[in-house]
Write a protein that holds these residues in place. Sequence first.
Motif, PDB file in Angstrom:
ATOM      1  N   ALA A  64       0.821  -1.203   0.000  1.00  0.00           N
ATOM      2  CA  ALA A  64       0.000   0.000   0.000  1.00  0.00           C
ATOM      3  C   ALA A  64       0.860   1.261   0.000  1.00  0.00           C
ATOM      4  O   ALA A  64       0.550   2.240  -0.694  1.00  0.00           O
ATOM      5  N   VAL A  65       1.929   1.253   0.776  1.00  0.00           N
ATOM      6  CA  VAL A  65       2.833   2.407   0.807  1.00  0.00           C
ATOM      7  C   VAL A  65       3.431   2.643  -0.587  1.00  0.00           C
ATOM      8  O   VAL A  65       3.530   3.786  -1.053  1.00  0.00           O
ATOM      9  N   ILE A  66       3.770   1.557  -1.274  1.00  0.00           N
ATOM     10  CA  ILE A  66       4.374   1.679  -2.610  1.00  0.00           C
ATOM     11  C   ILE A  66       3.393   2.283  -3.600  1.00  0.00           C
ATOM     12  O   ILE A  66       3.715   3.224  -4.336  1.00  0.00           O
ATOM     13  N   TYR A  67       2.156   1.753  -3.649  1.00  0.00           N
ATOM     14  CA  TYR A  67       1.258   2.297  -4.668  1.00  0.00           C
ATOM     15  C   TYR A  67       0.723   3.678  -4.287  1.00  0.00           C
ATOM     16  O   TYR A  67       0.394   4.475  -5.167  1.00  0.00           O
ATOM     17  N   CYS A  68       0.670   4.004  -2.993  1.00  0.00           N
ATOM     18  CA  CYS A  68       0.329   5.376  -2.609  1.00  0.00           C
ATOM     19  C   CYS A  68       1.446   6.335  -3.008  1.00  0.00           C
ATOM     20  O   CYS A  68       1.195   7.481  -3.404  1.00  0.00           O
ATOM     21  N   LEU A 179      -9.099  11.494  -9.765  1.00  0.00           N
ATOM     22  CA  LEU A 179     -10.147  10.649  -9.184  1.00  0.00           C
ATOM     23  C   LEU A 179      -9.579   9.360  -8.614  1.00  0.00           C
ATOM     24  O   LEU A 179     -10.051   8.851  -7.595  1.00  0.00           O
ATOM     25  N   GLY A 180      -8.566   8.818  -9.259  1.00  0.00           N
ATOM     26  CA  GLY A 180      -8.003   7.545  -8.808  1.00  0.00           C
ATOM     27  C   GLY A 180      -7.312   7.646  -7.463  1.00  0.00           C
ATOM     28  O   GLY A 180      -7.344   6.684  -6.673  1.00  0.00           O
ATOM     29  N   GLY A 181      -6.704   8.788  -7.170  1.00  0.00           N
ATOM     30  CA  GLY A 181      -5.941   8.940  -5.931  1.00  0.00           C
ATOM     31  C   GLY A 181      -6.728   8.666  -4.662  1.00  0.00           C
ATOM     32  O   GLY A 181      -6.338   7.815  -3.855  1.00  0.00           O
ATOM     33  N   PRO A 182      -7.864   9.358  -4.427  1.00  0.00           N
ATOM     34  CA  PRO A 182      -8.621   9.125  -3.189  1.00  0.00           C
ATOM     35  C   PRO A 182      -9.121   7.689  -3.047  1.00  0.00           C
ATOM     36  O   PRO A 182      -9.200   7.172  -1.926  1.00  0.00           O
ATOM     37  N   PHE A 183      -9.473   7.047  -4.156  1.00  0.00           N
ATOM     38  CA  PHE A 183      -9.984   5.684  -4.070  1.00  0.00           C
ATOM     39  C   PHE A 183      -8.936   4.722  -3.515  1.00  0.00           C
ATOM     40  O   PHE A 183      -9.233   3.876  -2.672  1.00  0.00           O
ATOM     41  N   ILE A 184      -7.707   4.854  -3.972  1.00  0.00           N
ATOM     42  CA  ILE A 184      -6.681   3.929  -3.483  1.00  0.00           C
ATOM     43  C   ILE A 184      -6.096   4.389  -2.151  1.00  0.00           C
ATOM     44  O   ILE A 184      -5.688   3.568  -1.326  1.00  0.00           O
ATOM     45  N   PHE A 185      -6.102   5.708  -1.910  1.00  0.00           N
ATOM     46  CA  PHE A 185      -5.492   6.224  -0.682  1.00  0.00           C
ATOM     47  C   PHE A 185      -6.388   5.993   0.525  1.00  0.00           C
ATOM     48  O   PHE A 185      -5.964   5.437   1.542  1.00  0.00           O
ATOM     49  N   ILE A 186      -7.655   6.415   0.424  1.00  0.00           N
ATOM     50  CA  ILE A 186      -8.573   6.279   1.554  1.00  0.00           C
ATOM     51  C   ILE A 186      -8.818   4.808   1.883  1.00  0.00           C
ATOM     52  O   ILE A 186      -8.947   4.434   3.046  1.00  0.00           O
ATOM     53  N   SER A 187      -8.861   3.958   0.857  1.00  0.00           N
ATOM     54  CA  SER A 187      -9.097   2.533   1.109  1.00  0.00           C
ATOM     55  C   SER A 187      -7.933   1.864   1.825  1.00  0.00           C
ATOM     56  O   SER A 187      -8.086   0.778   2.387  1.00  0.00           O
ATOM     57  N   SER A 188      -6.775   2.505   1.832  1.00  0.00           N
ATOM     58  CA  SER A 188      -5.607   1.919   2.487  1.00  0.00           C
ATOM     59  C   SER A 188      -5.523   2.267   3.966  1.00  0.00           C
ATOM     60  O   SER A 188      -4.734   1.694   4.702  1.00  0.00           O
ATOM     61  N   PHE A 189      -6.363   3.220   4.442  1.00  0.00           N
ATOM     62  CA  PHE A 189      -6.300   3.622   5.848  1.00  0.00           C
ATOM     63  C   PHE A 189      -6.556   2.471   6.801  1.00  0.00           C
ATOM     64  O   PHE A 189      -5.980   2.390   7.882  1.00  0.00           O
ATOM     65  N   GLN A 190      -7.477   1.577   6.414  1.00  0.00           N
ATOM     66  CA  GLN A 190      -7.839   0.485   7.310  1.00  0.00           C
ATOM     67  C   GLN A 190      -6.671  -0.451   7.595  1.00  0.00           C
ATOM     68  O   GLN A 190      -6.703  -1.230   8.549  1.00  0.00           O
ATOM     69  N   LEU A 191      -5.602  -0.359   6.820  1.00  0.00           N
ATOM     70  CA  LEU A 191      -4.427  -1.199   7.068  1.00  0.00           C
ATOM     71  C   LEU A 191      -3.699  -0.796   8.347  1.00  0.00           C
ATOM     72  O   LEU A 191      -2.843  -1.542   8.829  1.00  0.00           O
ATOM     73  N   SER A 192      -4.034   0.357   8.904  1.00  0.00           N
ATOM     74  CA  SER A 192      -3.435   0.746  10.190  1.00  0.00           C
ATOM     75  C   SER A 192      -3.863  -0.218  11.289  1.00  0.00           C
ATOM     76  O   SER A 192      -3.218  -0.307  12.333  1.00  0.00           O
ATOM     77  N   ASN A 193      -4.959  -0.968  11.053  1.00  0.00           N
ATOM     78  CA  ASN A 193      -5.435  -1.940  12.031  1.00  0.00           C
ATOM     79  C   ASN A 193      -4.766  -3.303  11.886  1.00  0.00           C
ATOM     80  O   ASN A 193      -5.088  -4.227  12.636  1.00  0.00           O
ATOM     81  N   THR A 194      -3.843  -3.435  10.924  1.00  0.00           N
ATOM     82  CA  THR A 194      -3.108  -4.696  10.807  1.00  0.00           C
ATOM     83  C   THR A 194      -2.198  -4.892  12.017  1.00  0.00           C
ATOM     84  O   THR A 194      -1.960  -6.020  12.453  1.00  0.00           O
ATOM     85  N   LEU A 206       1.738   5.958   5.223  1.00  0.00           N
ATOM     86  CA  LEU A 206       0.783   6.159   4.133  1.00  0.00           C
ATOM     87  C   LEU A 206       0.647   7.639   3.794  1.00  0.00           C
ATOM     88  O   LEU A 206       0.617   8.020   2.614  1.00  0.00           O
ATOM     89  N   THR A 207       0.584   8.473   4.826  1.00  0.00           N
ATOM     90  CA  THR A 207       0.475   9.911   4.600  1.00  0.00           C
ATOM     91  C   THR A 207       1.739  10.461   3.946  1.00  0.00           C
ATOM     92  O   THR A 207       1.672  11.294   3.040  1.00  0.00           O
ATOM     93  N   GLY A 208       2.891   9.980   4.419  1.00  0.00           N
ATOM     94  CA  GLY A 208       4.154  10.395   3.808  1.00  0.00           C
ATOM     95  C   GLY A 208       4.236   9.984   2.350  1.00  0.00           C
ATOM     96  O   GLY A 208       4.732  10.736   1.500  1.00  0.00           O
ATOM     97  N   ALA A 209       3.727   8.786   2.041  1.00  0.00           N
ATOM     98  CA  ALA A 209       3.715   8.317   0.648  1.00  0.00           C
ATOM     99  C   ALA A 209       2.818   9.208  -0.200  1.00  0.00           C
ATOM    100  O   ALA A 209       3.151   9.546  -1.345  1.00  0.00           O
ATOM    101  N   PHE A 210       1.672   9.607   0.368  1.00  0.00           N
ATOM    102  CA  PHE A 210       0.766  10.505  -0.358  1.00  0.00           C
ATOM    103  C   PHE A 210       1.459  11.830  -0.668  1.00  0.00           C
ATOM    104  O   PHE A 210       1.408  12.328  -1.802  1.00  0.00           O
ATOM    105  N   ASP A 211       2.085  12.431   0.334  1.00  0.00           N
ATOM    106  CA  ASP A 211       2.759  13.713   0.120  1.00  0.00           C
ATOM    107  C   ASP A 211       3.917  13.589  -0.863  1.00  0.00           C
ATOM    108  O   ASP A 211       4.164  14.484  -1.669  1.00  0.00           O
ATOM    109  N   THR A 212       4.639  12.472  -0.791  1.00  0.00           N
ATOM    110  CA  THR A 212       5.801  12.286  -1.660  1.00  0.00           C
ATOM    111  C   THR A 212       5.395  11.994  -3.096  1.00  0.00           C
ATOM    112  O   THR A 212       6.187  12.200  -4.025  1.00  0.00           O
ATOM    113  N   SER A 213       4.163  11.524  -3.305  1.00  0.00           N
ATOM    114  CA  SER A 213       3.737  11.150  -4.661  1.00  0.00           C
ATOM    115  C   SER A 213       3.747  12.328  -5.624  1.00  0.00           C
ATOM    116  O   SER A 213       3.797  12.140  -6.841  1.00  0.00           O
ATOM    117  N   SER A 214       3.708  13.552  -5.097  1.00  0.00           N
ATOM    118  CA  SER A 214       3.783  14.718  -5.979  1.00  0.00           C
ATOM    119  C   SER A 214       5.138  14.798  -6.677  1.00  0.00           C
ATOM    120  O   SER A 214       5.285  15.523  -7.674  1.00  0.00           O
TER     121      SER A 214
END
Length: 581
Positions: A64-68, A179-194, A206-214
């Motif tokens: 998830a970190v990689i694709y974010c 449009l694709g960004g929020p779908f894959i990013f928000i859906s990955s939040f639940q992985l914090s419960n792993t 995950l947040t760092g990956a989002f910011d770095t994706s720019s």
Amino acid sequence: MSLSQRVTAMEEYEGPWSREASPDSRHRKMSFNPVGTWTPAPFEEPVGAFEVPKWKRILQVLSAVIYCLFAAGVVFGFAAIKPVLLEEGVYRNQCTEQELEDDVLVCYGQELRLNLMFTVAAVSTNVVALPVGTILDRFGPRVSGILGAIFIIIGSVLFAFAADAPFDAYIPGYLFLALGGPFIFISSFQLSNTFPQYSGLILALLTGAFDTSSAVFLAYRLIYQGTHGAFTPKKFFLIYLIVPAYILLVQLFFMPSTSYKTVGELAQTIETTTNDVIHDSDDDIEDERLIQQLQDARRTHRDSIVSQITELLGTKDATDQTKEEAKKKNISGVWGALHGKSASEQIRTPWFILITMFTVLQMLRINYFVATIRSQYTYLFHSPAKAIEINNFFDIALPVGGVISVPFIGLLLDNTSTTFCMSMLVTIATTIGVLGVIPETWAAYANICLFVIYRPLYYTAVSDYSAKVFGFATFGKVYGLIICLAGILNFAQSGLDAATHLTFHNNPIPVNIILLSSALLVGLALVVFVARRSHKIQRESIEEEAEGARERLMPGADVTVTDYGSIPNGLRNDEEGRGRR
């Protein structure tokens, strides 16, 4: 987009410290469904992380970190890819004949069209959070991730062939990438419960990956410049299709189809299994030995589950997490201000109106700066070369600043009051506004350094404010509405661009001063209101605690004082009776 980034994995741990606690509130899971409870229940129940091998959960988080990192927020690298699009002559047909004869670097029509492309993408990124919440709640993270990958595929193909298309494919192409960004990013939040004990670290990654994706578009621009334009946008976006293909494969064959259970749900599982040894059906069995064997098997199964959950949480009943959440709530000063009220009641209060106005203005300022940084500094320094130098620094600082600031943002929000956080936002935003109109090199670089730290802080603080003030029960509706309104009103950026070029003759200072003044006034009103309400909430909380203490010390006693120093009759009689005994 961040924002939602911090509170999405949190749940409502309410106890005696809450202003309207209920017996089962500790087990509530926050929903991002903005439309309420009409959506049908999920077709699959959440799965406990202890049921999935540890190695698989680790790989899920890393995947998830990689694709974010490569897809979650690439559209916010607009400032980096804009020079490439200008070099390729995108929207050059929007220039007038006089502008073409003068061979201007960027004409008015071209600048306006390119900025509109980013505006549409930025607006859609915020608005799409509404349907993402519904889809995620109803169909689970896998479907959400697959939809995100499909949108990115469409966007990449449109952008790759935009130069040859018989219609304007750049704007819809950039729109689908957004449009694709929020779908894959928000859906990955639940992985914090792993790994609940490390949920903060996972969210930070995950947040760092989002910011770095720019930085994806920054890397492409460097390659483009290094190959002297040989690595065209068509080649890049066709190769970029590897990213959504990777997301599709990971989602189909590796990622969970349903969300992982939260800490509260795991604690509830322990409570359920603890009382699940003796069944009513045991009365129908006459063989005592068989009954004993069945109960022993259930007890062994129960102990195994409890042991695994305890290892996962660190404590049997998540007391550590509960105490930590209680501490954060007490520090905030505004926790529970509007909890228990309906969304319609909440949005009619100054709590909602002020934060929405502040969010609209700040998001408009942020996106206006990202889209026009080069043209702004070209005017301020009267030097395209100097503006390019500053733009290049911004392209690097934007992802780096986001990554560096993420861990400190969590510490700030958890250990300081909401009043302090809002005050800091207003102070930094005002400083950025002042630095942005000073035509000095040091001011330009200081402005960018503050901006790249302020952007993730602002998004996260707004979501944190919404969770603490409005509560988790209405979070999807209220926070979704705030971001949606802010996104839609960001179309005003086109009007700001037009005013800058036509009314003020490319001078960005008047527009920046207008935005600065408006944001300062609204920001001050918000801080003053939150400070006063926070003081009132704390005073009421102390009074409630004092009242509760009196009730516990003297249950059922009549504590009415009729005279200074006198003892009420009920208490005097009790004392006399004890003396006689």
